[in-house]
Enzyme design. Structure first.
Site, PDB file in Angstrom:
ATOM      1  N   HIS A  45      47.996  44.855  44.727  1.00 49.83           N
ATOM      2  CA  HIS A  45      46.990  45.003  43.512  1.00 49.83           C
ATOM      3  C   HIS A  45      48.093  46.010  42.631  1.00 49.83           C
ATOM      4  O   HIS A  45      47.902  46.003  41.343  1.00 49.83           O
ATOM      5  CB  HIS A  45      46.381  46.174  44.208  1.00 49.83           C
ATOM      6  CG  HIS A  45      44.449  45.860  44.697  1.00 49.83           C
ATOM      7  ND1 HIS A  45      43.881  45.616  43.970  1.00 49.83           N
ATOM      8  CD2 HIS A  45      44.659  44.954  46.130  1.00 49.83           C
ATOM      9  CE1 HIS A  45      42.392  44.461  44.474  1.00 49.83           C
ATOM     10  NE2 HIS A  45      43.229  44.325  45.889  1.00 49.83           N
ATOM     11  N   ASP A  46      49.183  46.583  43.586  1.00 52.33           N
ATOM     12  CA  ASP A  46      50.181  47.280  42.095  1.00 52.33           C
ATOM     13  C   ASP A  46      50.487  46.059  41.242  1.00 52.33           C
ATOM     14  O   ASP A  46      50.784  46.493  39.574  1.00 52.33           O
ATOM     15  CB  ASP A  46      51.518  48.045  42.606  1.00 52.33           C
ATOM     16  CG  ASP A  46      52.293  48.590  42.207  1.00 52.33           C
ATOM     17  OD1 ASP A  46      51.836  49.510  41.176  1.00 52.33           O
ATOM     18  OD2 ASP A  46      53.173  48.582  42.809  1.00 52.33           O
ATOM     19  N   VAL A  49      47.999  43.175  37.385  1.00 55.14           N
ATOM     20  CA  VAL A  49      47.495  43.673  36.441  1.00 55.14           C
ATOM     21  C   VAL A  49      49.143  44.092  35.432  1.00 55.14           C
ATOM     22  O   VAL A  49      49.341  42.356  34.217  1.00 55.14           O
ATOM     23  CB  VAL A  49      46.763  44.289  36.369  1.00 55.14           C
ATOM     24  CG1 VAL A  49      46.417  44.630  34.088  1.00 55.14           C
ATOM     25  CG2 VAL A  49      45.617  44.022  36.765  1.00 55.14           C
ATOM     26  N   SER A  55      51.385  52.164  40.189  1.00 50.40           N
ATOM     27  CA  SER A  55      50.401  52.863  39.646  1.00 50.40           C
ATOM     28  C   SER A  55      49.443  52.485  40.433  1.00 50.40           C
ATOM     29  O   SER A  55      48.475  53.954  40.147  1.00 50.40           O
ATOM     30  CB  SER A  55      49.838  51.916  37.951  1.00 50.40           C
ATOM     31  OG  SER A  55      49.798  50.638  38.077  1.00 50.40           O
TER      32      SER A  55
END
Length: 116
Positions: A45-46, A49, A55
């Site tokens: 997930h870090d 994107v 984040s």
């Protein structure tokens, strides 16, 4: 800059960094094998994107809901306490040296190895 990527990046600035992460991950996975999956998922997930930047570990501020508490992550992501514990050990050994993004990458690698 990809030319700065190195498996020995912390060898001079924090030579025990990988050992600290590995030891904490070994204890965590032994206590609960699902901890490996939690860390691998956090790392995914870090990075998903805008690249691996740590984040996903950001807390809320007065004006911003951090990724930890974003609606799509609230009941999905786990393992933040483990990351906090590892970061605390790294900061005690080498204050301000090892980034959270690198911590997640090293921990995810170790989690993968620990569960085969």
């Amino acid at each position: 800059d990809p030319s700065r990527l190195s498996l020995s990046y912390y060898s001079k600035t924090c030579p025990t960094a990988e050992e600290i992460v590995r030891a904490e991950m070994a204890c965590a996975v032994q206590a609960n094998p699902r901890n490996a999956a939690f860390i691998i998922r956090l790392h995914f997930h870090d990075c998903f994107v805008h690249g691996c930047d740590g984040s996903v570990l950001l807390d809320d501020t007065v004006t911003l809901i951090g990724e930890k508490h974003a609606d799509q992550n609230v009941n999905s992501l786990q393992g933040f306490e483990l990351v906090d514990r590892i970061k605390q050990k790294l900061e005690a050994e080498c204050p301000g040296v090892v980034s959270c993004a690198d911590l997640l990458a090293i921990a995810a690698r170790d989690a993968t190895i620990l569960v085969g």
